[in-house]
Scaffold this active site. Structure first.
Site, PDB file in Angstrom:
ATOM      1  N   LYS A 149      61.752 -52.719 -38.017  1.00  0.00           N
ATOM      2  CA  LYS A 149      62.594 -51.293 -38.665  1.00  0.00           C
ATOM      3  C   LYS A 149      64.065 -51.757 -38.786  1.00  0.00           C
ATOM      4  CE  LYS A 149      61.758 -48.521 -35.238  1.00  0.00           C
ATOM      5  NZ  LYS A 149      60.817 -49.325 -34.346  1.00  0.00           N
ATOM      6  N   ARG A 187      61.811 -39.879 -32.436  1.00  0.00           N
ATOM      7  CA  ARG A 187      61.085 -40.348 -31.520  1.00  0.00           C
ATOM      8  C   ARG A 187      59.948 -39.477 -30.891  1.00  0.00           C
ATOM      9  NH1 ARG A 187      63.890 -45.185 -30.671  1.00  0.00           N
ATOM     10  NH2 ARG A 187      62.646 -47.027 -29.172  1.00  0.00           N
ATOM     11  N   ARG A 201      62.380 -62.167 -29.303  1.00  0.00           N
ATOM     12  CA  ARG A 201      63.675 -61.676 -30.058  1.00  0.00           C
ATOM     13  C   ARG A 201      64.978 -62.073 -29.371  1.00  0.00           C
ATOM     14  NH1 ARG A 201      63.647 -55.446 -31.747  1.00  0.00           N
ATOM     15  NH2 ARG A 201      63.928 -55.075 -29.751  1.00  0.00           N
ATOM     16  N   ARG A 223      67.723 -58.993 -25.336  1.00  0.00           N
ATOM     17  CA  ARG A 223      67.972 -57.479 -24.972  1.00  0.00           C
ATOM     18  C   ARG A 223      67.480 -57.157 -23.715  1.00  0.00           C
ATOM     19  NH1 ARG A 223      66.458 -53.450 -29.883  1.00  0.00           N
ATOM     20  NH2 ARG A 223      65.439 -52.375 -28.081  1.00  0.00           N
ATOM     21  N   ARG A 253      57.494 -49.592 -23.401  1.00  0.00           N
ATOM     22  CA  ARG A 253      58.046 -48.951 -24.560  1.00  0.00           C
ATOM     23  C   ARG A 253      56.741 -48.909 -25.589  1.00  0.00           C
ATOM     24  NH1 ARG A 253      61.667 -53.634 -25.515  1.00  0.00           N
ATOM     25  NH2 ARG A 253      62.297 -52.714 -27.598  1.00  0.00           N
TER      26      ARG A 253
HETATM   27  P1  AMP Z   1      65.299 -49.087 -29.865  1.00  0.00           P
HETATM   28  O1  AMP Z   1      66.435 -50.061 -30.055  1.00  0.00           O
HETATM   29  O2  AMP Z   1      65.119 -48.247 -31.234  1.00  0.00           O
HETATM   30  O3  AMP Z   1      64.000 -49.923 -29.516  1.00  0.00           O
HETATM   31  O4  AMP Z   1      65.535 -48.387 -28.666  1.00  0.00           O
HETATM   32  C1  AMP Z   1      65.928 -48.844 -27.559  1.00  0.00           C
HETATM   33  C2  AMP Z   1      65.930 -47.743 -26.350  1.00  0.00           C
HETATM   34  O5  AMP Z   1      67.054 -46.717 -26.389  1.00  0.00           O
HETATM   35  C3  AMP Z   1      64.478 -47.230 -26.325  1.00  0.00           C
HETATM   36  O6  AMP Z   1      63.688 -47.734 -25.446  1.00  0.00           O
HETATM   37  C4  AMP Z   1      64.954 -46.084 -25.661  1.00  0.00           C
HETATM   38  O7  AMP Z   1      65.081 -46.128 -23.993  1.00  0.00           O
HETATM   39  C5  AMP Z   1      66.258 -45.463 -26.182  1.00  0.00           C
HETATM   40  N1  AMP Z   1      66.316 -44.690 -27.364  1.00  0.00           N
HETATM   41  C6  AMP Z   1      66.598 -45.218 -28.510  1.00  0.00           C
HETATM   42  N2  AMP Z   1      66.279 -43.984 -29.497  1.00  0.00           N
HETATM   43  C7  AMP Z   1      65.821 -43.049 -28.663  1.00  0.00           C
HETATM   44  C8  AMP Z   1      65.282 -41.748 -29.061  1.00  0.00           C
HETATM   45  N3  AMP Z   1      65.310 -41.356 -30.528  1.00  0.00           N
HETATM   46  N4  AMP Z   1      64.877 -41.072 -28.103  1.00  0.00           N
HETATM   47  C9  AMP Z   1      65.040 -41.652 -26.851  1.00  0.00           C
HETATM   48  N5  AMP Z   1      65.271 -42.634 -26.374  1.00  0.00           N
HETATM   49  C10 AMP Z   1      65.820 -43.371 -27.524  1.00  0.00           C
END
Ligand code: AMP
Length: 219
Positions: free
Chosen positions: A17, A92, A129, A161, A172
């Site tokens: 994404k 989400r 990654r 990360r 996740r």
């Molecule tokens: P991502 O970079 O999208 O994988 O997000 C990394 C982490 O940020 C996730 O595993 C959640 O802990 C938090 N996070 C990001 N976006 C959201 C969201 N829309 N709702 C809840 N937690 C989020």
């Protein structure tokens, strides 16, 4: 008034994404809004928000709907989002999807692009990654920038990360199945869902997305 190009990019973590959003953002000159990036920046800058969410992110949990909804609402008030945005990692949950509809009003989500990838592929991609802490460029562990630790684009530090560990990845992916997969139905019901095979080259996926947007008269 011209209509805004509000696109939701959905897909399991590691489906690509972020990579696709960066490219599409440059092509269509609309911002890439990643709630994960916003939260990570807050952690890096040691803000109050950063302290509040740091352990949740490290464990692979989800931040509350209220908190991310407010962040997105604020982000859409910025001038660069006037023509639309690419949403990555938001919504989400169904609650977030409903909040997004309320934030955008009549000129709402134009399309939801679901990047479909098998679990084995994303598990491998996530564990390998590496990411530039400055510009967010994504690398693989074997790339020169990853082994040297220096981003080829901006010279920033290339790191793994904190949530790309085996335990956090498992957590996740399971939350994705429970909370985020129902969004496919949400957007399908509204006639807004397109699913693409994400197990192709980055260029092929970008080309498919651009073709769909053109066919639908969105760009
Ligand atoms: P991502 O970079 O999208 O994988 O997000 C990394 C982490 O940020 C996730 O595993 C959640 O802990 C938090 N996070 C990001 N976006 C959201 C969201 N829309 N709702 C809840 N937690 C989020």
């Amino acid at each position: 008034m011209t209509s805004r190009l509000n696109l939701v990019i959905l897909g399991i973590q590691g489906a690509g994404k972020g990579t696709q959003c960066k490219r599409l953002s440059a092509t269509y000159v609309i911002p890439h809004i990643s709630t994960g990036d916003i939260l990570r920046a807050a952690i890096k800058d040691k803000t109050e928000l950063g302290f509040e969410v740091e352990s949740i992110l490290a464990q692979g949990g989800l931040v509350s709907d209220d908190l991310v909804n407010r962040l997105v609402e604020e982000r859409f008030k910025q001038a660069d989002a006037a023509k639309g945005a690419l949403l990555d990692g938001f919504p989400r949950t169904i609650g977030q999807a409903e909040a997004l509809d309320a934030i955008l009003g009549d000129d709402g989500v134009k399309l939801c692009i679901n990047l479909d990838a098998p679990i084995e592929l994303v598990t491998d991609r996530l564990s390998r990654r590496r990411v530039c802490q400055e510009c967010g460029h994504i690398y693989r562990d074997t790339d020169e920038a990853a082994t040297s630790g220096e981003c080829a684009l901006c010279g920033g530090p290339v790191i793994q990360r904190a949530d790309d560990t085996a335990d956090s990845i498992r957590q996740r992916l399971s939350l994705y199945e429970r909370d985020t997969a129902p969004l496919l139905h949400y957007y399908e019901e509204r006639g807004l869902l397109v699913t693409l095979d994400a197990d192709q080259s980055v260029d092929e996926v970008t080309a498919e997305i651009e073709k769909i947007l053109a066919e639908r008269g969105l760009v």
